[in-house]
Design a protein around this motif. Structure first.
Motif, PDB file in Angstrom:
ATOM      1  N   TRP A 248      59.129  46.453 -49.731  1.00  0.00           N
ATOM      2  CA  TRP A 248      59.942  45.017 -49.371  1.00  0.00           C
ATOM      3  C   TRP A 248      59.991  44.218 -47.723  1.00  0.00           C
ATOM      4  CZ3 TRP A 248      65.400  44.981 -52.483  1.00  0.00           C
ATOM      5  CH2 TRP A 248      65.743  44.170 -53.479  1.00  0.00           C
ATOM      6  N   LEU A 249      59.338  45.714 -46.968  1.00  0.00           N
ATOM      7  CA  LEU A 249      58.966  45.791 -45.639  1.00  0.00           C
ATOM      8  C   LEU A 249      57.782  44.776 -45.688  1.00  0.00           C
ATOM      9  CD1 LEU A 249      61.072  46.576 -43.252  1.00  0.00           C
ATOM     10  CD2 LEU A 249      58.853  47.776 -43.061  1.00  0.00           C
ATOM     11  N   GLN A 250      56.948  44.364 -46.615  1.00  0.00           N
ATOM     12  CA  GLN A 250      55.766  43.912 -46.657  1.00  0.00           C
ATOM     13  C   GLN A 250      55.051  44.555 -45.582  1.00  0.00           C
ATOM     14  OE1 GLN A 250      57.491  40.136 -47.195  1.00  0.00           O
ATOM     15  NE2 GLN A 250      56.848  40.038 -49.194  1.00  0.00           N
ATOM     16  N   MET A 255      49.069  46.684 -38.289  1.00  0.00           N
ATOM     17  CA  MET A 255      51.015  46.120 -37.990  1.00  0.00           C
ATOM     18  C   MET A 255      51.315  47.421 -37.464  1.00  0.00           C
ATOM     19  SD  MET A 255      52.674  44.087 -40.988  1.00  0.00           S
ATOM     20  CE  MET A 255      52.521  42.218 -41.315  1.00  0.00           C
ATOM     21  N   ARG A 256      52.539  47.090 -36.031  1.00  0.00           N
ATOM     22  CA  ARG A 256      52.674  48.186 -35.593  1.00  0.00           C
ATOM     23  C   ARG A 256      54.943  48.505 -36.751  1.00  0.00           C
ATOM     24  NH1 ARG A 256      53.084  50.412 -30.574  1.00  0.00           N
ATOM     25  NH2 ARG A 256      55.204  50.159 -30.440  1.00  0.00           N
ATOM     26  N   VAL A 257      54.880  49.646 -37.369  1.00  0.00           N
ATOM     27  CA  VAL A 257      56.387  49.399 -38.179  1.00  0.00           C
ATOM     28  C   VAL A 257      57.443  50.065 -37.645  1.00  0.00           C
ATOM     29  CG1 VAL A 257      57.138  50.365 -40.356  1.00  0.00           C
ATOM     30  CG2 VAL A 257      54.961  48.974 -39.753  1.00  0.00           C
ATOM     31  N   LEU A 258      58.404  49.892 -37.705  1.00  0.00           N
ATOM     32  CA  LEU A 258      59.760  51.188 -36.603  1.00  0.00           C
ATOM     33  C   LEU A 258      60.642  51.116 -38.007  1.00  0.00           C
ATOM     34  CD1 LEU A 258      61.281  52.658 -34.207  1.00  0.00           C
ATOM     35  CD2 LEU A 258      62.599  50.384 -34.323  1.00  0.00           C
ATOM     36  N   ALA A 277      49.546  50.769 -42.254  1.00  0.00           N
ATOM     37  CA  ALA A 277      50.465  50.551 -40.904  1.00  0.00           C
ATOM     38  C   ALA A 277      50.035  51.847 -39.778  1.00  0.00           C
ATOM     39  CB  ALA A 277      51.835  49.683 -41.108  1.00  0.00           C
ATOM     40  N   THR A 278      50.264  51.193 -38.535  1.00  0.00           N
ATOM     41  CA  THR A 278      51.731  52.693 -37.874  1.00  0.00           C
ATOM     42  C   THR A 278      52.552  52.575 -37.222  1.00  0.00           C
ATOM     43  OG1 THR A 278      50.483  51.526 -35.995  1.00  0.00           O
ATOM     44  CG2 THR A 278      48.746  52.198 -36.353  1.00  0.00           C
ATOM     45  N   ILE A 279      53.382  53.481 -38.291  1.00  0.00           N
ATOM     46  CA  ILE A 279      54.348  53.484 -37.579  1.00  0.00           C
ATOM     47  C   ILE A 279      54.908  54.827 -36.777  1.00  0.00           C
ATOM     48  CG2 ILE A 279      56.006  54.507 -39.443  1.00  0.00           C
ATOM     49  CD1 ILE A 279      54.105  54.469 -41.603  1.00  0.00           C
ATOM     50  N   TYR A 325      56.810  45.444 -31.937  1.00  0.00           N
ATOM     51  CA  TYR A 325      57.140  45.715 -33.410  1.00  0.00           C
ATOM     52  C   TYR A 325      56.819  44.579 -34.779  1.00  0.00           C
ATOM     53  CZ  TYR A 325      58.222  50.494 -32.002  1.00  0.00           C
ATOM     54  OH  TYR A 325      58.001  51.971 -31.789  1.00  0.00           O
ATOM     55  N   ASP A 326      56.286  44.571 -35.532  1.00  0.00           N
ATOM     56  CA  ASP A 326      55.441  43.850 -36.617  1.00  0.00           C
ATOM     57  C   ASP A 326      56.415  43.941 -37.155  1.00  0.00           C
ATOM     58  OD1 ASP A 326      53.417  42.460 -35.749  1.00  0.00           O
ATOM     59  OD2 ASP A 326      52.823  44.352 -35.258  1.00  0.00           O
ATOM     60  N   ARG A 327      57.609  44.566 -37.765  1.00  0.00           N
ATOM     61  CA  ARG A 327      58.225  45.706 -38.903  1.00  0.00           C
ATOM     62  C   ARG A 327      59.086  46.121 -38.427  1.00  0.00           C
ATOM     63  NH1 ARG A 327      55.769  41.635 -40.534  1.00  0.00           N
ATOM     64  NH2 ARG A 327      55.392  40.678 -42.635  1.00  0.00           N
ATOM     65  N   ILE A 328      60.707  45.748 -38.474  1.00  0.00           N
ATOM     66  CA  ILE A 328      61.310  47.141 -38.282  1.00  0.00           C
ATOM     67  C   ILE A 328      62.121  47.281 -39.819  1.00  0.00           C
ATOM     68  CG2 ILE A 328      63.374  47.118 -36.821  1.00  0.00           C
ATOM     69  CD1 ILE A 328      62.443  46.340 -34.593  1.00  0.00           C
TER      70      ILE A 328
END
Ligand SMILES: C[S@@+](CC[C@H](N)C(=O)[O-])C[C@H]1O[C@@H](n2cnc3c(N)ncnc32)[C@H](O)[C@@H]1O
Length: 452
Positions: A248-250, A255-258, A277-279, A325-328
Motif C-alpha cells: 500500500w505504500l507503493q 525512492m527514499r523510504v522511511l 527503494a532505499t530504506i 523522503y518519497d514515502r514514509i
C-alpha cells in the motif's frame, strides 16, 4: 530459600510452577511474554520443555482470565495470596481445557504448589478448590458466565469502548479475539512465489490456505524451525493485515523510504522484498533494533540499501540527514487492541488512560514526520488498534492540522475506509486476485496521505 519456581520432574507440574511465577508478574502489569522470560531465567535447571509448556499454559489461561478469576472468587472464602491465586488460576484453566485427565491436573498442581516455598502451605487448599470445582463445575460456570466481562474476557471499560465504537460488531470482535491465533506466513517474493510455496506445502502434507497476495495460513501451528523454508529466508511469520503496509505504500525503485517505527522489522523486510527503494529503518529501542538486522540477514536482504538507525522518530533532528523522503511508513506504537488474538494479555495490561496517552504520542509522531516528506510524497499511517482515537479520529485530526495533507483511498478500498476488523477463523476463505484485502487478518487501521 529462593522463591523461584524449581523444575519439578513431571512436565505439567514444572510448566504450572513456571507459568504461575510468570502469571503473578503479569497480573502486576508485566507483559506475559516478558514475564515468562523472566520466570524462566529464575529456574536453575529447567526441564527442556518447561518454557514452551508454560507458555502454552499461560496463554491459554489468558484467553479466559476473567472466568478464572470469577471462579476463584467463588471457590475461595477470601482472596488467596497472589502466588496461590496464580497457581489456582492456571490449574483451573487446565481443567477447563480438558487437555489432561482431571486427576492428573489436580495431582500436578499439588506437586507444583509443594515445589515452591510461597505456595507450599497452600497445597491442601489448592487441592480442595480444584476438587470442589470438579464437583460443582456446571453450577459455578452458570453463576459466573452471566457476567459480561467473563463472557467476553475483557475489562468492563474495554468492552464499553468497543461496544460504543462498533454497535453491530462488538460481540463478534470480542469472540474472535478469544480464538487461538492463526499462524500466517509471508512468502519472500525475491525467493519464490506464493503458488510455488503452497505446492511445496501440499507435497509435504501441510494443510494451508492462501489468505493474501503473499500470505499463507498454516492450519496447524508449528515452531518456526519446522516451517519449510523459514531458516533459508523463503518465508517470515507475519499477519496478513500487516502484510498490507508494504504494497500500500507503493514505493518504486530509486525512492527514499522511511520506516519510522521499525522493529522487529516485519514491514521493513517486506518493503525490501517488494521494492528496490532505499530504506531508513528507525527504531528507538536499541535492543529491538538488532532484530531488524537479524530478520534482514535471514531473508538475504542485508545491504547498503537498508539502513537501521537507532533514534527517536519524534525527534528527526537527531538522526535525519540528506533529502526528504518519497514515502514514509509510520507503524505507530498503540494499544494493540486489534491483535488481542495473538496477545491475550493486552486488555488486562492496558488502562483506560492509555488510549488518550498513546493517541497523543501518535499525533506527535505524525507531526514530527510530516515535514520530512517530499511534495507529492505519501505517508502511510498504521496502528494495530480498533479504538477510533488511534484510527479514524487520529487520521481526521491530522488532516485538519496539516492543510497540505490529502487523504487518498487505499488501493481497492473506498475513500475514508481504513479500519480492518479481525476476521474469525471460521470466515477465512481462499484469497484470489480479486480480493481487495486478505481473507484472514487481525485488526488494523490504515490511512494514506499525500503531500500537495
Ligand atoms: C508497532 S511496533 C512496529 C512493528 C514493525 N513496524 C514491524 O512491522 O515489525 C512499534 C515500534 O515502534 C517503536 N517506537 C515507539 N516509539 C518510537 C519512537 N518515538 N521512535 C522510534 N521508534 C519508536 C517501538 O519500540 C516498537 O518497536
Amino acid at each position: 530459600m529462593s522463591d523461584a519456581p524449581i523444575a519439578a520432574g513431571p512436565p505439567l507440574a514444572a510448566a504450572l510452577a513456571l507459568a504461575a511465577a510468570a502469571w503473578r508478574e503479569f497480573r502486576q502489569g508485566r507483559a506475559l511474554d516478558r514475564a515468562l522470560e523472566w520466570a524462566a531465567a529464575q529456574v536453575m535447571t529447567p526441564h527442556p520443555r518447561a518454557l514452551a509448556a508454560a507458555q502454552d499454559v499461560a496463554y491459554s489461561a489468558a484467553r479466559h482470565l476473567a472466568l478464572l478469576e470469577a471462579l476463584i472468587a467463588r471457590l475461595a472464602p477470601r482472596p488467596p495470596a497472589p502466588p496461590v491465586a496464580a497457581l489456582l488460576a492456571l490449574a483451573l484453566s487446565q481443567l477447563i481445557s480438558r487437555r489432561h485427565p482431571p486427576y492428573a491436573v489436580v495431582d500436578q498442581a499439588v506437586h507444583a504448589a509443594q515445589a515452591v516455598p510461597s505456595t507450599r502451605k497452600a497445597a491442601p487448599f489448592i487441592n480442595a478448590c480444584l476438587r470442589r470445582y470438579l464437583r460443582e463445575a456446571p453450577a459455578l460456570h452458570a453463576a459466573v458466565e452471566s457476567e459480561e466481562t467473563v463472557r467476553h474476557n475483557a475489562p468492563r471499560w474495554w468492552i464499553d469502548r468497543l461496544r460504543s465504537a462498533y454497535p453491530q460488531a462488538w460481540t463478534s470482535i470480542l469472540q474472535t479475539q478469544r480464538e487461538a491465533p492463526p499462524l500466517v506466513l509471508r512468502v519472500n517474493a525475491r525467493r519464490t512465489t506464493t503458488d510455488e510455496y503452497l505446492r511445496r506445502l501440499r507435497l509435504a502434507g501441510i494443510a494451508a490456505t492462501r489468505v493474501g497476495a503473499q500470505a499463507v495460513w498454516l492450519h496447524e501451528p508449528r515452531p518456526v524451525a519446522d516451517i519449510p523454508g523459514f531458516a533459508a529466508g523463503e518465508v517470515s511469520v507475519q499477519d496478513a493485515g500487516a502484510q498490507l503496509a508494504a504494497p500500500w505504500l507503493q514505493a518504486g525503485a530509486g525512492m527514499r523510504v522511511l520506516d519510522a517505527c521499525a522493529a522487529p522489522g516485519g514491514k521493513t523486510a517486506h518493503l525490501a522484498e517488494l521494492t528496490e527503494a532505499t530504506i531508513d529503518a528507525v527504531e528507538r529501542d536499541a535492543a529491538r533494533s538488532a532484530r531488524i538486522s537479524e530478520n534482514l540477514a535471514r531473508l538475504g536482504l542485508a545491504s547498503d540499501r537498508v539502513r537501521v538507525i537507532v533514534g527517536d522518530a519524534a525527534q528527526p533532528a537527531q538522526w535525519h540527514r540528506g533529502p526528504l523522503y518519497d514515502r514514509i511508513l509510520l507503524d505507530a506504537p498503540c494499544t494493540a487492541s486489534g491483535i488481542v488474538r495473538r496477545h491475550p494479555d493486552i486488555p488486562w495490561l492496558r488502562r483506560p488512560a492509555d488510549v488518550a496517552q498513546l493517541a497523543t504520542q501518535q499525533a506527535r509522531l505524525l507531526d514530527a514526520l510530516w515535514p520530512l516528506l517530499a511534495p507529492a510524497g505519501r505517508l502511510l499511517y498504521v496502528v494495530c488498534s480498533l479504538f477510533p482515537e488511534e484510527g479514524v479520529e487520529q487520521a481526521a485530526a491530522f488532516e485538519r492540522r496539516w492543510t497540505d495533507a490529502r487523504r487518498v483511498p487505499l488501493p481497492g478500498l473506498q475513500a475514508g475506509e481504513g479500519q480492518l476488523l479481525p476476521v474469525p477463523l471460521t470466515a477465512a476463505t481462499a484469497w484470489t486476485v480479486d480480493c481487495a484485502r486478505p481473507t484472514l487478518h487481525d485488526g488494523f487501521f490504515f490511512a494514506l496521505f499525500e503531500k500537495r
